[in-house]
Design an enzyme around this catalytic site. Structure first.
Site, PDB file in Angstrom:
ATOM      1  CG  LEU A   6      -1.955   1.167   1.233  1.00 40.64           C
ATOM      2  CD1 LEU A   6      -3.276   0.704   1.850  1.00 40.64           C
ATOM      3  CD2 LEU A   6      -1.446   2.396   1.997  1.00 40.64           C
ATOM      4  CB  ILE A   7       2.139   3.512  -2.239  1.00 43.68           C
ATOM      5  CG1 ILE A   7       2.895   4.845  -2.300  1.00 43.68           C
ATOM      6  CG2 ILE A   7       1.292   3.294  -3.478  1.00 43.68           C
ATOM      7  CD1 ILE A   7       3.983   4.864  -3.366  1.00 43.68           C
ATOM      8  N   GLY A   9      -0.530   8.785  -0.986  1.00 42.89           N
ATOM      9  CA  GLY A   9      -0.110   9.892  -1.837  1.00 42.89           C
ATOM     10  C   GLY A   9       0.285   9.447  -3.225  1.00 42.89           C
ATOM     11  CB  SER A  12       0.551  13.664  -8.529  1.00 39.36           C
ATOM     12  OG  SER A  12       0.737  14.181  -7.217  1.00 39.36           O
ATOM     13  N   GLY A  13       3.256  12.468  -8.926  1.00 38.35           N
ATOM     14  CA  GLY A  13       4.666  12.533  -8.564  1.00 38.35           C
ATOM     15  C   GLY A  13       5.323  11.197  -8.261  1.00 38.35           C
ATOM     16  CB  ILE A  14       7.911  10.349  -5.714  1.00 34.19           C
ATOM     17  CG1 ILE A  14       8.989  11.339  -6.172  1.00 34.19           C
ATOM     18  CG2 ILE A  14       8.565   9.091  -5.153  1.00 34.19           C
ATOM     19  CD1 ILE A  14       9.834  11.893  -5.038  1.00 34.19           C
ATOM     20  N   GLY A  15       4.969   9.144  -5.764  1.00 32.01           N
ATOM     21  CA  GLY A  15       4.058   8.094  -5.345  1.00 32.01           C
ATOM     22  C   GLY A  15       3.420   7.385  -6.518  1.00 32.01           C
ATOM     23  CB  SER A 132      12.987  15.213   2.350  1.00 31.29           C
ATOM     24  OG  SER A 132      13.666  16.182   1.574  1.00 31.29           O
ATOM     25  CE1 TYR A 145       8.177  18.240   2.684  1.00 35.44           C
ATOM     26  CE2 TYR A 145      10.460  18.896   2.336  1.00 35.44           C
ATOM     27  CZ  TYR A 145       9.434  17.983   2.157  1.00 35.44           C
ATOM     28  OH  TYR A 145       9.661  16.820   1.456  1.00 35.44           O
TER      29      TYR A 145
END
Length: 263
Positions: A6-7, A9, A12-15, A132, A145
């Site tokens: 399960l992922i 987000g 879009s993007g990296i997910g 990150s 962030y």
């Protein structure tokens, strides 16, 4: 060995790119999104590609949404959902800081606790926290962030050590992307200019800051998610994942040097 993954987000993007990559390798991928319109769009994309994805809305800040995963027999949870916020700590509204912590740290840990109930009972599983490289060195004007990623990295390392004491074969690893061109960084850095205004301490520097940010992203950002997606796949498939997976490697190396020299 094919896994049930399960992922969060994954709209879009990296997910999203990670969901495609894992599905292409034969894993059973549950790709979740922040809201229903994103989920509908992802279902349509999967159908047009002929890719088998299970897709549903999972707002990780919603307790009701988080409970949806309790009955799932997950082999891997990829905590990818997150939001960005920027601005000087000297003046940013604390509600903005609280919100980014709520999503990136508190809700992420709450979801992880739900997944861990099943993993610990079954005595197997992997939890990946997408942190990150911003969580390893202070970055001016990105700290609302970056602080959440500092905290998330510490939480992941600590949880990894705790689960080792249970000897339950449940593993924790950190994924640390560098600057990658998905639009996330630009949206995050632009956000501060919506509230700074003429009374900001930094109002006189705003145009210079915008120009510097544009140059920095043009120089630093990887143009593709390929390198970090490869690390996500490697960590998800590992029997005993290592603590950190970083990409692009050159940015990770730069962060190491910055920490060594106290930059």
């Amino acid at each position: 060995m094919k896994k049930n993954i399960l992922i969060t987000g994954a709209g879009s993007g990296i997910g999203l790119d990670t969901a495609w990559a894992l599905a292409a390798r034969g894993h059973q991928v549950i790709a979740t999104t922040f809201d229903e319109p994103q989920a509908a769009s992802l279902r349509a994309q999967a159908a047009s590609r002929g890719v088998a994805l299970r897709v549903f809305k999972l707002d990780i800040t919603s307790a009701a949404d988080r409970q949806q995963i309790e009955a799932l027999e997950l082999d891997v949870l990829i905590n990818n959902a997150g939001v960005g916020e920027s601005g000087s700590l000297a003046e940013v509204d604390m509600d903005r800081v609280r919100q980014v912590f709520e999503v990136n740290l508190f809700a992420t840990l709450a979801l992880t606790q739900v997944a861990l109930r099943g993993m610990i009972a079954r005595r197997r599983g992997t939890v990946l926290f997408v942190s990150s490289i911003a969580g390893r060195v202070p970055m001016p004007f990105l700290m609302p962030y970056a602080m959440t990623k500092f905290a998330l990295s510490a939480a992941g390392a600590g949880l990894r050590a705790e689960l080792r004491q249970l000897r339950c074969n449940v593993h924790v690893a950190l994924i640390e992307p560098g600057a990658i061109h998905t639009g996330f960084n630009q949206a995050m850095t632009e956000r501060k200019y919506t509230w700074m205004g003429p009374h900001s301490y930094f109002a006189g520097q705003a145009e210079r800051m915008k120009a510097e940010e544009a140059r920095t992203f043009a120089f630093l950002e990887a143009k593709s998610t390929r390198s970090i997606v490869a690390q996500m796949v490697k960590a998800a498939e590992a029997g005993k994942p290592r603590l950190r997976y970083v990409a692009p490697w050159i940015q990770g190396f730069g962060v190491r040097l910055a920490r060594i020299f106290g930059v």
